[in-house]
Design an enzyme around this catalytic site. Structure first.
Site, PDB file in Angstrom:
ATOM      1  N   LYS A 122       0.837  -1.202   0.000  1.00  0.00           N
ATOM      2  CA  LYS A 122       0.000   0.000   0.000  1.00  0.00           C
ATOM      3  C   LYS A 122       0.881   1.265   0.000  1.00  0.00           C
ATOM      4  CE  LYS A 122      -3.785  -2.373   2.411  1.00  0.00           C
ATOM      5  NZ  LYS A 122      -4.718  -2.303   3.574  1.00  0.00           N
ATOM      6  N   TYR A 135     -12.211  -2.753  -3.440  1.00  0.00           N
ATOM      7  CA  TYR A 135     -12.696  -2.823  -2.054  1.00  0.00           C
ATOM      8  C   TYR A 135     -14.225  -2.807  -1.970  1.00  0.00           C
ATOM      9  CZ  TYR A 135      -8.066  -2.335   0.131  1.00  0.00           C
ATOM     10  OH  TYR A 135      -6.789  -2.552   0.583  1.00  0.00           O
ATOM     11  N   THR A 187      -5.096  -8.112  10.374  1.00  0.00           N
ATOM     12  CA  THR A 187      -5.459  -6.840   9.732  1.00  0.00           C
ATOM     13  C   THR A 187      -5.118  -5.650  10.631  1.00  0.00           C
ATOM     14  OG1 THR A 187      -7.274  -7.952   8.613  1.00  0.00           O
ATOM     15  CG2 THR A 187      -7.385  -5.555   8.712  1.00  0.00           C
ATOM     16  N   ARG A 200       2.819  -6.868   9.272  1.00  0.00           N
ATOM     17  CA  ARG A 200       2.091  -5.809   9.984  1.00  0.00           C
ATOM     18  C   ARG A 200       2.576  -5.701  11.436  1.00  0.00           C
ATOM     19  NH1 ARG A 200      -3.551  -7.719   7.246  1.00  0.00           N
ATOM     20  NH2 ARG A 200      -3.629  -6.239   5.516  1.00  0.00           N
ATOM     21  N   ASN A 233      -1.753  -0.213   7.169  1.00  0.00           N
ATOM     22  CA  ASN A 233      -1.236  -1.532   7.556  1.00  0.00           C
ATOM     23  C   ASN A 233      -0.391  -2.196   6.464  1.00  0.00           C
ATOM     24  OD1 ASN A 233      -3.307  -2.232   5.877  1.00  0.00           O
ATOM     25  ND2 ASN A 233      -4.440  -3.481   7.350  1.00  0.00           N
ATOM     26  N   HIS A 239      -1.749  -5.458   1.271  1.00  0.00           N
ATOM     27  CA  HIS A 239      -2.996  -6.188   1.018  1.00  0.00           C
ATOM     28  C   HIS A 239      -2.655  -7.555   0.445  1.00  0.00           C
ATOM     29  CE1 HIS A 239      -6.890  -7.328  -0.640  1.00  0.00           C
ATOM     30  NE2 HIS A 239      -6.220  -7.710  -1.711  1.00  0.00           N
ATOM     31  N   GLU A 259      -9.002 -10.478  -8.076  1.00  0.00           N
ATOM     32  CA  GLU A 259      -8.061  -9.365  -7.932  1.00  0.00           C
ATOM     33  C   GLU A 259      -6.932  -9.435  -8.971  1.00  0.00           C
ATOM     34  OE1 GLU A 259      -7.136  -9.628  -3.747  1.00  0.00           O
ATOM     35  OE2 GLU A 259      -9.147  -8.947  -3.184  1.00  0.00           O
TER      36      GLU A 259
HETATM   37  P1  IDP Z   1      -7.450  -7.363   5.071  1.00  0.00           P
HETATM   38  O1  IDP Z   1      -6.734  -6.222   4.392  1.00  0.00           O
HETATM   39  O2  IDP Z   1      -6.629  -7.946   6.190  1.00  0.00           O
HETATM   40  O3  IDP Z   1      -7.984  -8.398   4.120  1.00  0.00           O
HETATM   41  P2  IDP Z   1     -10.177  -6.313   5.313  1.00  0.00           P
HETATM   42  O4  IDP Z   1     -11.109  -6.624   6.443  1.00  0.00           O
HETATM   43  O5  IDP Z   1     -10.488  -6.871   3.977  1.00  0.00           O
HETATM   44  O6  IDP Z   1      -8.714  -6.718   5.806  1.00  0.00           O
HETATM   45  O7  IDP Z   1     -10.107  -4.722   5.228  1.00  0.00           O
HETATM   46  C1  IDP Z   1      -9.498  -4.104   4.131  1.00  0.00           C
HETATM   47  C2  IDP Z   1      -8.673  -2.933   4.619  1.00  0.00           C
HETATM   48  O8  IDP Z   1      -9.541  -1.927   5.130  1.00  0.00           O
HETATM   49  C3  IDP Z   1      -7.734  -3.256   5.794  1.00  0.00           C
HETATM   50  O9  IDP Z   1      -6.505  -3.774   5.364  1.00  0.00           O
HETATM   51  C4  IDP Z   1      -7.578  -1.896   6.451  1.00  0.00           C
HETATM   52  O10 IDP Z   1      -6.594  -1.113   5.771  1.00  0.00           O
HETATM   53  C5  IDP Z   1      -8.934  -1.264   6.232  1.00  0.00           C
HETATM   54  N1  IDP Z   1      -9.787  -1.448   7.398  1.00  0.00           N
HETATM   55  C6  IDP Z   1     -10.461  -2.557   7.770  1.00  0.00           C
HETATM   56  N2  IDP Z   1     -11.155  -2.360   8.893  1.00  0.00           N
HETATM   57  C7  IDP Z   1     -10.915  -1.071   9.262  1.00  0.00           C
HETATM   58  C8  IDP Z   1     -11.350  -0.261  10.367  1.00  0.00           C
HETATM   59  O11 IDP Z   1     -12.111  -0.681  11.239  1.00  0.00           O
HETATM   60  N3  IDP Z   1     -10.877   1.031  10.387  1.00  0.00           N
HETATM   61  C9  IDP Z   1     -10.029   1.533   9.442  1.00  0.00           C
HETATM   62  N4  IDP Z   1      -9.608   0.780   8.386  1.00  0.00           N
HETATM   63  C10 IDP Z   1     -10.032  -0.490   8.297  1.00  0.00           C
END
Ligand code: IDP
Length: 134
Positions: free
Chosen positions: A9, A49, A91, A102, A112, A115, A126
């Site tokens: 990212k 997303y 995550t 992470r 973080n 992805h 994807e």
């Molecule tokens: P992942 O990236 O580990 O697959 P996902 O649940 O698919 O996690 O979420 C996508 C991205 O959205 C996360 O990597 C993070 O950057 C962001 N994200 C997810 N949940 C939150 C939140 O509660 N607050 C802020 N950003 C979030």
């Protein structure tokens, strides 16, 4: 051989972690099949997303992921989808173990670092979205 889609990212790219992260995946034994540095359009970000469209963090996520270049990759290897997720860590970096990407390089959910596809279906979707030529 299984393939997954990984994306460093904008925070990971600007912190110059690209080489370090490729190194980790290659040392593990995975093969880099395709890679490119791109700045994602708002349209592509929303498509990628899409499953989070209703979440309160969605606008911030789209803003962040389009804020600078990302390093997009297709990684190949045995069980690579699950293994790469393990190497990435939880995550939420606060919950990610030391030794994971992470856990080692991030402190907050919104930045973080990386992805990675979470299933065979999302990997296929994807890879198609970011590398339609493959
Ligand atoms: P992942 O990236 O580990 O697959 P996902 O649940 O698919 O996690 O979420 C996508 C991205 O959205 C996360 O990597 C993070 O950057 C962001 N994200 C997810 N949940 C939150 C939140 O509660 N607050 C802020 N950003 C979030």
């Amino acid at each position: 051989m299984e393939q997954t889609y990984l994306m460093i990212k904008p925070d990971g790219v600007s912190r110059k972690l690209t080489g370090e992260l490729i190194n980790r995946f290659e040392k593990k034994g995975f093969t880099l099949r395709a890679a490119k540095m791109i700045t994602i359009s708002e349209e592509l970000a929303k498509e990628h997303y899409g499953e989070h469209a209703d979440k309160p963090f969605f606008p911030g996520l789209i803003n962040f992921i389009t804020s600078g270049p990302v390093f997009a990759m297709v990684l190949e290897g045995n069980n690579v989808i699950k293994e790469a997720r393990k190497m990435m860590g939880a995550t939420n970096p606060e919950e990610a173990s030391p030794g994971t990407i992470r856990g080692d390089f991030a402190t907050e959910m919104s930045e973080n670092i990386i992805h990675g596809s979470d299933s065979k279906e999302s990997a296929k979707r994807e890879i198609n979205l970011f590398f339609p030529e493959l």
